[in-house]
Design a protein around this motif. Structure first.
Motif, PDB file in Angstrom:
ATOM      1  N   PHE A  45       3.486  11.385   3.020  1.00 43.77           N
ATOM      2  CA  PHE A  45       4.517  12.174   3.702  1.00 43.77           C
ATOM      3  C   PHE A  45       4.726  13.543   3.043  1.00 43.77           C
ATOM      4  CE2 PHE A  45       5.410   7.834   4.999  1.00 43.77           C
ATOM      5  CZ  PHE A  45       5.752   7.980   6.343  1.00 43.77           C
ATOM      6  N   ARG A  46       3.744  13.996   2.273  1.00 45.25           N
ATOM      7  CA  ARG A  46       3.903  15.226   1.499  1.00 45.25           C
ATOM      8  C   ARG A  46       4.189  16.445   2.376  1.00 45.25           C
ATOM      9  NH1 ARG A  46      -1.188  13.922   2.240  1.00 45.25           N
ATOM     10  NH2 ARG A  46      -2.810  15.480   2.666  1.00 45.25           N
ATOM     11  N   GLU A  47       3.625  16.468   3.595  1.00 45.17           N
ATOM     12  CA  GLU A  47       3.801  17.642   4.460  1.00 45.17           C
ATOM     13  C   GLU A  47       5.229  17.769   4.984  1.00 45.17           C
ATOM     14  OE1 GLU A  47       2.263  16.905   8.779  1.00 45.17           O
ATOM     15  OE2 GLU A  47       0.960  15.738   7.435  1.00 45.17           O
ATOM     16  N   HIS A  48       6.042  16.726   4.834  1.00 43.82           N
ATOM     17  CA  HIS A  48       7.415  16.752   5.345  1.00 43.82           C
ATOM     18  C   HIS A  48       8.420  17.220   4.291  1.00 43.82           C
ATOM     19  CE1 HIS A  48       5.983  14.840   8.983  1.00 43.82           C
ATOM     20  NE2 HIS A  48       5.375  13.932   8.243  1.00 43.82           N
ATOM     21  N   GLY A  49       7.938  17.520   3.088  1.00 40.94           N
ATOM     22  CA  GLY A  49       8.790  18.114   2.077  1.00 40.94           C
ATOM     23  C   GLY A  49       9.408  17.107   1.111  1.00 40.94           C
ATOM     24  N   THR A  50       9.787  17.606  -0.050  1.00 45.38           N
ATOM     25  CA  THR A  50      10.328  16.765  -1.121  1.00 45.38           C
ATOM     26  C   THR A  50      11.621  16.044  -0.723  1.00 45.38           C
ATOM     27  OG1 THR A  50       9.324  18.201  -2.782  1.00 45.38           O
ATOM     28  CG2 THR A  50      11.109  16.755  -3.525  1.00 45.38           C
ATOM     29  N   PRO A  51      12.587  16.700  -0.077  1.00 42.88           N
ATOM     30  CA  PRO A  51      13.819  15.981   0.298  1.00 42.88           C
ATOM     31  C   PRO A  51      13.558  14.799   1.225  1.00 42.88           C
ATOM     32  CG  PRO A  51      14.158  18.348   0.428  1.00 42.88           C
ATOM     33  CD  PRO A  51      12.697  18.137   0.243  1.00 42.88           C
ATOM     34  N   ALA A  52      12.647  14.964   2.186  1.00 43.09           N
ATOM     35  CA  ALA A  52      12.333  13.861   3.101  1.00 43.09           C
ATOM     36  C   ALA A  52      11.673  12.717   2.353  1.00 43.09           C
ATOM     37  CB  ALA A  52      11.421  14.352   4.227  1.00 43.09           C
ATOM     38  N   VAL A  53      10.748  13.029   1.466  1.00 41.47           N
ATOM     39  CA  VAL A  53      10.083  11.998   0.665  1.00 41.47           C
ATOM     40  C   VAL A  53      11.102  11.273  -0.214  1.00 41.47           C
ATOM     41  CG1 VAL A  53       8.447  11.621  -1.230  1.00 41.47           C
ATOM     42  CG2 VAL A  53       7.816  13.118   0.679  1.00 41.47           C
ATOM     43  N   ASP A  85       0.831  -1.203   0.000  1.00 42.22           N
ATOM     44  CA  ASP A  85       0.000   0.000   0.000  1.00 42.22           C
ATOM     45  C   ASP A  85       0.868   1.257   0.000  1.00 42.22           C
ATOM     46  OD1 ASP A  85      -2.455  -1.292  -0.002  1.00 42.22           O
ATOM     47  OD2 ASP A  85      -2.704  -1.212   2.176  1.00 42.22           O
ATOM     48  N   LEU A  86       1.985   1.210   0.701  1.00 40.63           N
ATOM     49  CA  LEU A  86       2.833   2.384   0.844  1.00 40.63           C
ATOM     50  C   LEU A  86       3.743   2.606  -0.362  1.00 40.63           C
ATOM     51  CD1 LEU A  86       3.770   4.683   2.777  1.00 40.63           C
ATOM     52  CD2 LEU A  86       5.557   3.106   3.576  1.00 40.63           C
ATOM     53  N   VAL A  87       4.384   1.518  -0.844  1.00 39.75           N
ATOM     54  CA  VAL A  87       5.401   1.689  -1.896  1.00 39.75           C
ATOM     55  C   VAL A  87       4.981   1.090  -3.236  1.00 39.75           C
ATOM     56  CG1 VAL A  87       7.258   1.789  -0.215  1.00 39.75           C
ATOM     57  CG2 VAL A  87       6.638  -0.418  -1.204  1.00 39.75           C
ATOM     58  N   ALA A 134       1.998   3.521  -5.471  1.00 42.50           N
ATOM     59  CA  ALA A 134       2.592   3.888  -4.187  1.00 42.50           C
ATOM     60  C   ALA A 134       1.869   5.094  -3.602  1.00 42.50           C
ATOM     61  CB  ALA A 134       4.075   4.194  -4.376  1.00 42.50           C
ATOM     62  N   SER A 135       1.741   5.101  -2.288  1.00 36.41           N
ATOM     63  CA  SER A 135       1.096   6.226  -1.598  1.00 36.41           C
ATOM     64  C   SER A 135       2.085   7.021  -0.757  1.00 36.41           C
ATOM     65  CB  SER A 135      -0.035   5.711  -0.696  1.00 36.41           C
ATOM     66  OG  SER A 135       0.477   4.878   0.339  1.00 36.41           O
ATOM     67  N   LEU A 136       3.364   6.640  -0.785  1.00 30.97           N
ATOM     68  CA  LEU A 136       4.355   7.238   0.102  1.00 30.97           C
ATOM     69  C   LEU A 136       4.453   8.751  -0.087  1.00 30.97           C
ATOM     70  CD1 LEU A 136       7.838   5.786   0.986  1.00 30.97           C
ATOM     71  CD2 LEU A 136       7.602   8.191   0.402  1.00 30.97           C
ATOM     72  N   ALA A 137       4.528   9.213  -1.334  1.00 34.58           N
ATOM     73  CA  ALA A 137       4.700  10.644  -1.589  1.00 34.58           C
ATOM     74  C   ALA A 137       3.526  11.440  -1.039  1.00 34.58           C
ATOM     75  CB  ALA A 137       4.869  10.893  -3.084  1.00 34.58           C
ATOM     76  N   HIS A 138       2.317  10.907  -1.183  1.00 27.84           N
ATOM     77  CA  HIS A 138       1.139  11.608  -0.673  1.00 27.84           C
ATOM     78  C   HIS A 138       1.096  11.561   0.848  1.00 27.84           C
ATOM     79  CE1 HIS A 138      -2.972  13.138  -0.552  1.00 27.84           C
ATOM     80  NE2 HIS A 138      -3.271  12.153   0.295  1.00 27.84           N
TER      81      HIS A 138
END
Length: 405
Positions: free
Chosen positions: A306-314, A271-273, A300-304
């Motif tokens: 964790f979107r609030e943590h910014g592109t580098p973290a994602v 579900d995540l990746v 993958a749902s990871l980018a969505h």
């Protein structure tokens, strides 16, 4: 033969006399202390494979953590996982790896049972928290500079382990100890072992495994998909998946992949990746656990998530949580990831604020309940951090101590 070679005849020495004449000076090595050399100050954690006490050395005044090694079946002798852990910790020396300082022995009273084996303790420096306990403390909120500081130290410790051909095999938040000086140390080497194969190199991920090991390692919530599918020839990449889970846990404040069974664990990973394909996880269908598996297609749902943590973290999370273990980022490359050079920059350890002690028993105090964590593979946590009651000291769904490889 003993008489002519070692006995007193012909001028030869007896074994006892030889040992006495050739023994090392008593101050040339540190032997095993007695438990009475320490003042016990309270229990920090307990579980199937041992219990942990805060103590003070009567000789130096230093605070230590004493980990009792439990003998479940004394006829089997000293647990092989504890022997492996002690051996590894004696070899390791890095600021981000827990240090074994001493061994202590507690002899049974003759009034109880002279046949009982002594109780053995491992003494390590006292650390104020484990990461899981800190995250569970409602009075603690991590800042991004703090997260980056801890993650950098974790990666530096893992790079050292992997460069020395050591797999940790139980990477999780509860096995990461933190002091009030901002120092993070990797603990609990009950499942760790030396591995055969090349050490990681920059730009080459984890590569291919050289020999087979048991797949019954790593606590379920932090177990990578290749182990859930029973890959035997695994690499340092299994530890890096755990780093990704820990990173996500620091960002969100809770475990990010809390599966209720191995099958459910795989499902929430996909579900995540995203569901595995030959492009994202080459050869997955040939693994023992993949032959009869037909996961439903999904993106993958990871980018969505964790979107609030910014592109580098994602970006870093995606690299750490790659399905393809061969190309999953290694510690060398992760330390160079742009995430650490993007404002806000990592805090210095000495600038991180201090917190109240946060260990397993403190966690129960925070919530007035037992921590609901997954069972760990058997054999772990004798000499490291302290898990929740169902995790602690190796209870649960893993391998027996004599099967570990």
């Amino acid at each position: 033969m003993a008489a002519t070679t070692y006995g007193s005849e012909n001028g030869a020495l007896s074994p006892r006399s030889f040992a006495q004449q050739h023994q090392r000076p008593r101050d040339s090595f540190k032997g095993c202390s007695r438990i009475t050399d320490y003042e016990l100050l309270g229990k920090l954690g307990e579980g199937t494979f041992g219990e942990v006490h805060k103590a003070r050395s009567r000789r130096t005044g230093a605070l230590v953590a004493l980990k009792k090694i439990i003998m479940h079946n004394e006829k089997d002798g000293f647990p092989i996982t504890a022997l492996r852990e002690i051996k590894l910790l004696k070899l390791l020396s890095h600021k981000n790896v827990l240090r074994l300082e001493d061994m202590a022995v507690e002899h049974h009273s003759k009034m109880i049972d002279k046949r009982k084996r002594p109780i053995i303790y491992m003494a390590t420096p006292y650390m104020d928290h484990d990461l899981s306990g800190l995250l569970d403390n409602p009075s603690v909120t991590f800042t991004i500079p703090q997260i980056k500081c801890y993650l950098l130290q974790l990666l530096q410790g893992l790079r050292y382990l992997h460069e020395n051909k050591i797999l940790h095999r139980d990477m999780k938040a509860a096995n990461l100890l933190i002091s009030n000086k901002g120092i993070l140390q990797i603990a609990d080497f009950g499942l760790a072992r030396h591995y055969d194969g090349s050490v990681p190199q920059a730009g080459r991920g984890g590569g291919e495994g050289k020999r087979e090991y048991t797949s019954l390692v790593v606590t379920r919530w932090y177990r990578p998909p290749e182990l859930l599918l029973h890959l035997k020839r695994y690499t340092t990449a299994i530890d890096m998946w755990g780093v990704g889970c820990v990173f996500g846990e620091m960002l969100t404040g809770k475990p990010i992949l809390a599966g209720e069974s191995d099958a459910h664990q795989l499902d929430i990973i996909f579900d995540l990746v995203g569901a595995p394909t030959e492009e994202t996880m080459p050869g997955w269908k040939q693994l023992p656990g993949g032959e009869s598996l037909t996961p439903r297609p999904r993106p993958a749902s990871l980018a969505h998530r964790f979107r609030e943590h910014g592109t580098p973290a994602v970006s870093l999370l995606k690299e750490l949580l790659q399905l393809n273990w061969r190309t999953r980022i290694n510690a060398i490359d992760a330390l160079e990831h742009p995430y650490f050079n993007t404002p806000p920059h990592p805090a210095r350890p000495e600038d991180i604020p201090t917190f109240e002690d946060s260990h397993e028993l403190d966690r129960r105090k925070f919530h007035d309940r037992k921590a609901a964590l997954p069972p760990a593979p058997k054999g772990g946590t004798v000499g490291g951090a302290f898990d929740g009651p169902n995790v602690g000291f190796g209870s649960g769904d893993g391998c027996g101590k004599l099967r570990l490889s």
